[in-house]
Scaffold this active site. Structure first.
Site, PDB file in Angstrom:
ATOM      1  N   GLU A 174       0.967  -1.099  -0.087  1.00 58.04           N
ATOM      2  CA  GLU A 174       0.045   0.144  -0.178  1.00 58.04           C
ATOM      3  C   GLU A 174       1.005   1.048   0.150  1.00 58.04           C
ATOM      4  O   GLU A 174       1.663   1.557   1.096  1.00 58.04           O
ATOM      5  CB  GLU A 174      -0.860   0.009   1.279  1.00 58.04           C
ATOM      6  CG  GLU A 174      -2.075   1.107   1.044  1.00 58.04           C
ATOM      7  CD  GLU A 174      -2.797   0.846   2.303  1.00 58.04           C
ATOM      8  OE1 GLU A 174      -3.642   1.995   2.565  1.00 58.04           O
ATOM      9  OE2 GLU A 174      -2.896  -0.202   3.326  1.00 58.04           O
TER      10      GLU A 174
ATOM     11  N   ASP B 169      -5.566  10.423   8.409  1.00 58.32           N
ATOM     12  CA  ASP B 169      -4.294  10.091   9.016  1.00 58.32           C
ATOM     13  C   ASP B 169      -4.043  10.572  10.172  1.00 58.32           C
ATOM     14  O   ASP B 169      -4.085  11.916  10.245  1.00 58.32           O
ATOM     15  CB  ASP B 169      -2.973  10.036   7.990  1.00 58.32           C
ATOM     16  CG  ASP B 169      -3.346   9.251   6.699  1.00 58.32           C
ATOM     17  OD1 ASP B 169      -3.649   8.165   7.002  1.00 58.32           O
ATOM     18  OD2 ASP B 169      -3.435   9.757   5.660  1.00 58.32           O
TER      19      ASP B 169
ATOM     20  N   TYR C 294     -11.206  -2.720   2.774  1.00 57.90           N
ATOM     21  CA  TYR C 294     -10.417  -2.463   3.788  1.00 57.90           C
ATOM     22  C   TYR C 294     -11.224  -2.064   4.927  1.00 57.90           C
ATOM     23  O   TYR C 294     -12.028  -0.887   4.906  1.00 57.90           O
ATOM     24  CB  TYR C 294      -9.488  -1.289   3.126  1.00 57.90           C
ATOM     25  CG  TYR C 294      -8.510  -0.786   4.066  1.00 57.90           C
ATOM     26  CD1 TYR C 294      -8.624  -0.558   5.486  1.00 57.90           C
ATOM     27  CD2 TYR C 294      -7.281  -0.562   3.757  1.00 57.90           C
ATOM     28  CE1 TYR C 294      -7.670  -0.183   6.423  1.00 57.90           C
ATOM     29  CE2 TYR C 294      -6.158  -0.220   4.608  1.00 57.90           C
ATOM     30  CZ  TYR C 294      -6.484   0.054   5.818  1.00 57.90           C
ATOM     31  OH  TYR C 294      -5.625   0.468   6.636  1.00 57.90           O
TER      32      TYR C 294
END
Length: 263
Positions: free
Chosen positions: A49, A60, A175
């Site tokens: 990734e 993030d 995911y």
């Protein structure tokens, strides 16, 4: 069949779970980043990734935000990220690469040009976290038409009403974000993750890989044990940020991969 599809078919035949490693392209610099990426398959990584540096990475936490800033400060761009993938493909034509990032740099380049260039660079799939299913016409559907998997995130707040929409045009794998919050914010717990993994697997015929909050080999093993694979990002990126030698970073990655593969 994409490299991602082929990889999961191979893992299933071998009775193994997937280990996915996230690194930021260009962190701490282009040369070191390429060396690390080239070393990931040998360390047991099934899918790479590759983070696309961006100035406003809303999903993030501080660790990956700082990695992106280091990369940007070093002159990393979308083009250089694709160049890195191209360089990797000169010696590895099998390991899947998923490009993970945000839509702004892609939009700025132009979707059609980006998809042609990404395909030529050997990118196999995209995770674009700020494009919800309502915006599928923007990138998701064109990407799939170009032969790239578009991988969607599901979260603990993705309820049964929302899940079909999330699964609608997803391919490659799903995911599953194990926690509510940003990367590196909390630890994933297998007993909490397991019911949602089963629910998502039942909603579509796709592997479910779990990320966020996995930072040790034991945790990778536990999470992979209740899913089709595990993703580790912040724990790896943190070591890169501390300036650990490439060999030590890859040794840590191997310990994580071994954990996931024991599941």
């Amino acid at each position: 069949m994409t490299r991602i599809d082929a990889k999961f078919a191979q893992l299933k035949a071998d009775g193994k779970k997937a280990f996915v490693a996230y690194v930021m392209a260009g962190d701490p610099d282009y040369g070191t980043s390429l060396e690390i990426v080239k070393g990931l398959p040998g360390a047991g990584v099934d899918i790479i990734e590759l983070g696309l540096p961006f100035t406003d990475p809303m999903a993030d936490g501080p660790t990956i935000q700082l990695a992106g800033q280091r990369a940007l400060d070093g002159g990393m761009t979308l083009q250089k990220t694709l160049d890195l993938a191209t360089a990797f493909r000169k010696t590895d034509d099998e390991t899947p690469i998923v490009l993970m990032g945000y839509y702004n740099p892609i939009y700025n380049r132009g979707v059609d040009k980006f998809l042609v260039d990404a395909k030529a660079a050997g990118i196999d799939g995209l995770i674009v976290v700020d494009l919800p299913p309502e915006e599928d016409e923007e990138l998701c559907i064109p990407a799939q038409a170009a032969g790239l998997n578009f991988i969607r995130l599901a979260t603990p707040t993705t309820d049964d009403k929302r899940l079909p929409k999330v699964m609608q045009n997803t391919s490659g794998f799903v995911y599953y974000v194990s926690i509510t919050g940003i990367t590196g914010a909390a630890e994933a717990e297998a007993e909490d993750v397991a019911p949602d993994v089963v629910r998502i697997q039942a909603a579509g015929n796709l592997p479910v890989v779990v990320g966020f909050g996995i930072n040790t080999p034991a945790k990778a093993e536990a999470i992979a044990g209740v899913a089709d694979g595990a993703v580790v990002g912040s724990a790896i990126v943190s070591r890169i940020g501390k300036g650990e030698p490439v060999a030590e970073v890859l040794g840590f990655v191997k310990s994580l991969a071994d954990g996931a593969h024991r599941a």
